[in-house]
Design a protein around this motif. Structure first.
Motif, mmCIF file in Angstrom:
data_model
loop_
_atom_site.group_PDB
_atom_site.id
_atom_site.type_symbol
_atom_site.label_atom_id
_atom_site.label_comp_id
_atom_site.label_asym_id
_atom_site.label_seq_id
_atom_site.Cartn_x
_atom_site.Cartn_y
_atom_site.Cartn_z
ATOM 1 N N ASN A 60 -12.320 4.910 0.717
ATOM 2 C CA ASN A 60 -11.680 4.480 1.842
ATOM 3 C C ASN A 60 -12.225 4.660 3.013
ATOM 4 O O ASN A 60 -12.669 6.103 3.282
ATOM 5 C CB ASN A 60 -10.137 4.771 1.698
ATOM 6 N N GLU A 61 -12.245 3.845 4.254
ATOM 7 C CA GLU A 61 -12.856 4.092 5.682
ATOM 8 C C GLU A 61 -13.922 4.874 5.540
ATOM 9 O O GLU A 61 -14.083 6.286 5.979
ATOM 10 C CB GLU A 61 -11.594 4.732 6.261
ATOM 11 N N PHE A 76 0.836 -1.276 0.091
ATOM 12 C CA PHE A 76 0.026 0.011 -0.096
ATOM 13 C C PHE A 76 0.866 1.170 0.055
ATOM 14 O O PHE A 76 1.735 1.249 0.946
ATOM 15 C CB PHE A 76 -1.015 -0.225 1.218
ATOM 16 N N ALA A 116 0.698 -1.646 5.699
ATOM 17 C CA ALA A 116 0.800 -0.090 5.438
ATOM 18 C C ALA A 116 2.055 0.352 6.159
ATOM 19 O O ALA A 116 2.277 -0.053 7.234
ATOM 20 C CB ALA A 116 -0.455 0.585 6.206
ATOM 21 N N GLN A 117 2.822 1.082 5.291
ATOM 22 C CA GLN A 117 3.062 1.209 3.878
ATOM 23 C C GLN A 117 4.282 1.153 3.358
ATOM 24 O O GLN A 117 5.061 0.972 4.101
ATOM 25 C CB GLN A 117 2.646 2.813 3.763
ATOM 26 N N TRP A 135 -2.571 14.789 5.742
ATOM 27 C CA TRP A 135 -1.198 14.201 6.000
ATOM 28 C C TRP A 135 -0.129 15.477 6.125
ATOM 29 O O TRP A 135 0.304 15.773 4.895
ATOM 30 C CB TRP A 135 -0.750 13.206 5.140
ATOM 31 N N LEU A 178 4.587 4.272 8.411
ATOM 32 C CA LEU A 178 4.118 3.249 9.268
ATOM 33 C C LEU A 178 4.887 1.852 8.981
ATOM 34 O O LEU A 178 6.358 2.019 9.194
ATOM 35 C CB LEU A 178 2.711 2.741 9.082
ATOM 36 N N HIS A 227 -9.919 -3.037 7.994
ATOM 37 C CA HIS A 227 -8.498 -2.308 8.476
ATOM 38 C C HIS A 227 -8.052 -2.703 9.728
ATOM 39 O O HIS A 227 -9.186 -2.670 10.762
ATOM 40 C CB HIS A 227 -8.764 -0.647 8.272
ATOM 41 N N GLU A 257 -5.509 -2.624 4.952
ATOM 42 C CA GLU A 257 -4.556 -1.917 5.597
ATOM 43 C C GLU A 257 -4.065 -2.891 6.858
ATOM 44 O O GLU A 257 -5.129 -2.980 7.734
ATOM 45 C CB GLU A 257 -5.126 -0.644 6.055
ATOM 46 N N LEU A 306 1.569 10.209 1.394
ATOM 47 C CA LEU A 306 1.623 10.538 2.729
ATOM 48 C C LEU A 306 3.016 10.516 3.181
ATOM 49 O O LEU A 306 3.749 9.623 2.976
ATOM 50 C CB LEU A 306 0.784 9.298 3.544
ATOM 51 N N GLY A 308 -5.924 4.931 1.281
ATOM 52 C CA GLY A 308 -5.784 5.824 2.335
ATOM 53 C C GLY A 308 -6.982 7.085 2.375
ATOM 54 O O GLY A 308 -7.476 7.158 1.363
ATOM 55 N N TYR A 310 -4.872 -2.025 12.728
ATOM 56 C CA TYR A 310 -3.537 -1.701 12.848
ATOM 57 C C TYR A 310 -3.038 -2.066 14.402
ATOM 58 O O TYR A 310 -4.005 -2.160 15.293
ATOM 59 C CB TYR A 310 -3.483 -0.182 12.912
ATOM 60 N N TRP A 331 1.816 0.521 14.377
ATOM 61 C CA TRP A 331 1.621 2.121 14.325
ATOM 62 C C TRP A 331 1.971 2.590 15.516
ATOM 63 O O TRP A 331 1.388 2.361 16.537
ATOM 64 C CB TRP A 331 0.213 2.334 13.745
ATOM 65 N N LEU A 340 4.101 10.287 9.618
ATOM 66 C CA LEU A 340 3.990 9.049 10.102
ATOM 67 C C LEU A 340 5.328 8.081 9.678
ATOM 68 O O LEU A 340 5.037 6.881 9.307
ATOM 69 C CB LEU A 340 2.749 8.028 9.654
HETATM 70 O O1 AHR Z 1 -2.228 4.184 6.592
HETATM 71 C C1 AHR Z 1 -2.635 5.409 7.146
HETATM 72 C C2 AHR Z 1 -4.061 6.009 7.228
HETATM 73 O O2 AHR Z 1 -4.679 4.824 8.053
HETATM 74 C C3 AHR Z 1 -5.163 5.560 5.886
HETATM 75 O O3 AHR Z 1 -4.615 6.891 5.266
HETATM 76 C C4 AHR Z 1 -6.095 5.437 6.257
HETATM 77 O O4 AHR Z 1 -7.138 4.904 5.531
HETATM 78 C C5 AHR Z 1 -6.058 4.669 7.848
HETATM 79 O O5 AHR Z 1 -6.823 5.186 8.824
#
Ligand code: AHR
Length: 496
Positions: A175-176, A26, A347-348, A99, A353, A242, A299, A30, A73, A244, A303, A315
């Motif tokens: 996305n999201e 991904f 990611a990514q 970002w 990250l 998603h 994703e 950003l 993202g 993390y 993080w 990030l």
């Molecule tokens: O990967 C960073 C961010 O995390 C992405 O932009 C978003 O989809 C998620 O919240």
């Protein structure tokens, strides 16, 4: 003596193929992922192909990355693809509102990305703008990238120097959508989803476009339920998820100087992936028992707080043995759920990250996560060998977690691969497997390990952590016994 954990190999005629797309990546606009990471521009002194760093291209080819998701993202729902094509001088700028608020010049656009994917031999996965873009805009993007014949968009593509379509199969519909993609309710998003995909032409792709609905965050099971209930299966190829490995959004902890408790908490979050896949899958099974719709973990990764002294909006974090543990564990989890999980995207890719590659001007390093991905690539498109075992525990104070994840597969050349990740910060664990059913005469192995969990590669010492030969196993009369060191990743190869 040490206790030995027995790992049982289940004979299975209908074991799934581990889709190579589980090993996907991904790359978002950003921080320094696209600009300064991948893309340095054609006039850079850093060796490049059409502006993309050659060292990165080479490293990703070696990984055999199967797909790359772009341009976000959160950024995706602010991105207007038409601003990134045609004459460079005439392209408008875009402020990256999610970002860092930086102004981008749109010099890296659709052509750059899709040509890069071609060069990498990776499938592009485009995230469409649903949050702030129109239906026509997304329909036009499909026509621009995929249409062979004469049309307004394919003519425009030709004017911009590309005759043949790229034929993009994978499309994310926003996305999201529950958050940065528009703060929608799932019922509302399901309707929006249907409206957008109605106008995206399937005609130019064998089997049609592969459309992925913006998925749940973590344990938002209602999100998955509503999408599965409201979107007809013939309009939906994948539902995203998603997750993390973040211990606390308000106190994410340092990237390198973490203590064992923080490490343990990260592993706990990482282990959640197993439960999330099981529970989201159970909901999908209710509406789709034949497993026609795939679960797409587009994703995932660790993080933390950004590396000291770097822009909080970018990030950028270092990548230690803790990240190797996240990678090894999650990839084992995905492999073992290969019947439903058909794609995942770490990611990514670069400088953001849990990156596989970090850059500093002309320098580039491969992270421990890169090495795990590289060791595990042998599972791509291989047939899963289902395993069962009771993992020994990794205990800290009053809490414990399963220490081991293991997955196995057989590839087309009849080679067997078994990957082991031991997250225990202190103890080695020994496992035994009876491989007699697998027709194996010889075994070789590779290990990724280091002296401390906080160890990482740096621009001064880029190969501190790198895979090494592994020999700490016994193999007699088809019985294998492996000693897995603390916080290590091992991949064994069995062959005739
Ligand atoms: O990967 C960073 C961010 O995390 C992405 O932009 C978003 O989809 C998620 O919240």
């Amino acid at each position: 003596g040490q206790t030995v954990t027995n790992v049982n190999i289940s004979e299975s005629d209908d074991a799934p193929i581990i889709s190579r797309h589980i090993y996907g990546h991904f790359a978002e606009h950003l921080g320094r992922c696209i600009y300064e990471g991948f893309y340095v521009g054609e006039n850079s002194t850093i060796p490049n192909s059409a502006g993309v760093r050659l060292d990165i291209i080479e490293a990703l080819k070696e990984l055999q990355i199967p797909n790359l998701r772009w341009p976000g993202g959160c950024f995706a729902d602010t991105y207007h693809w038409m601003d990134g094509i045609g004459d460079l001088e005439k392209r408008p700028t875009i402020v990256n509102t999610w970002w860092g608020g930086v102004t981008e010049d749109n010099s890296f656009g659709t052509h750059n990305f899709l040509n890069l994917c071609e060069e990498l031999g990776a499938e592009p996965y485009l995230s469409g703008n649903v949050g702030s873009g129109g239906v026509q805009e997304l329909a036009d993007w499909v026509q621009y990238t995929n249409f062979k014949g004469k049309s307004p968009m394919s003519d425009l593509r030709r004017e911009n120097g590309r005759d043949e379509p790229w034929t993009v199969k994978y499309w994310g519909i926003g996305n999201e959508a529950w958050g940065c993609g528009g703060n929608m309710r799932p019922e509302y998003y399901a309707d929006i989803y249907k409206k957008y995909v109605t106008f995206m032409s399937d005609a130019d792709i064998e089997g049609g476009l592969y459309k992925i609905a913006s998925g749940a965050s973590n344990d938002d099971y209602n999100w998955t339920e509503v999408l599965m209930k409201n979107i007809p299966k013939n309009m939906l190829e994948g539902v995203a998820l998603h997750h993390y490995s973040v211990i606390d959004w308000d106190a994410k902890g340092p990237d390198v100087d973490f203590d064992e408790q923080t490490y343990f908490n990260t592993m706990k979050e990482s282990w959640l992936m197993e439960e999330l896949i099981v529970k989201h899958t159970a909901i999908m099974d209710k509406y789709d028992e034949k497993k026609e719709v795939d679960l797409i973990v587009d994703e995932w990764g660790g993080w933390y707080e950004v590396a000291e002294g770097t822009n909080p909006g970018f990030l950028y974090q270092q990548n230690t043995m803790r990240d190797a543990m996240i990678a090894g564990m999650n990839l084992n989890i995905f492999n073992n759920h290969a019947d439903r999980v058909k794609m995942a995207n770490l990611a990514q890719t670069v400088n953001v990250l849990q990156a596989v590659i970090l850059t500093e001007e002309e320098k580039m390093i491969l992270t421990p996560t890169y090495h795990v991905m590289n060791m595990y690539k042998v599972h791509q498109d291989a047939t899963l060998i289902p395993l069962s075992f009771d993992s020994p525990k990794y205990t800290l104070k009053e809490e414990s977690l399963p220490a081991l994840t293991i997955s196995a597969s057989k590839d087309e050349g009849e080679k067997t691969h078994i990957s082991f990740t031991n997250i225990d910060a202190n103890k080695a664990h020994t496992v035994s497997l009876d491989l007699n059913s697998l027709n194996i005469k010889n075994i070789s192995g590779t290990v990724l390990s280091s002296d401390s969990l906080q160890d990482h590669n740096t621009f001064e010492n880029p190969d501190k952590i790198a895979p090494k030969d592994f020999k700490d196993f016994k193999f007699k009369k088809g019985k294998l016994e492996v000693n897995i060191p603390p916080f290590s990743v091992i991949v064994l190869e069995g062959y005739k």
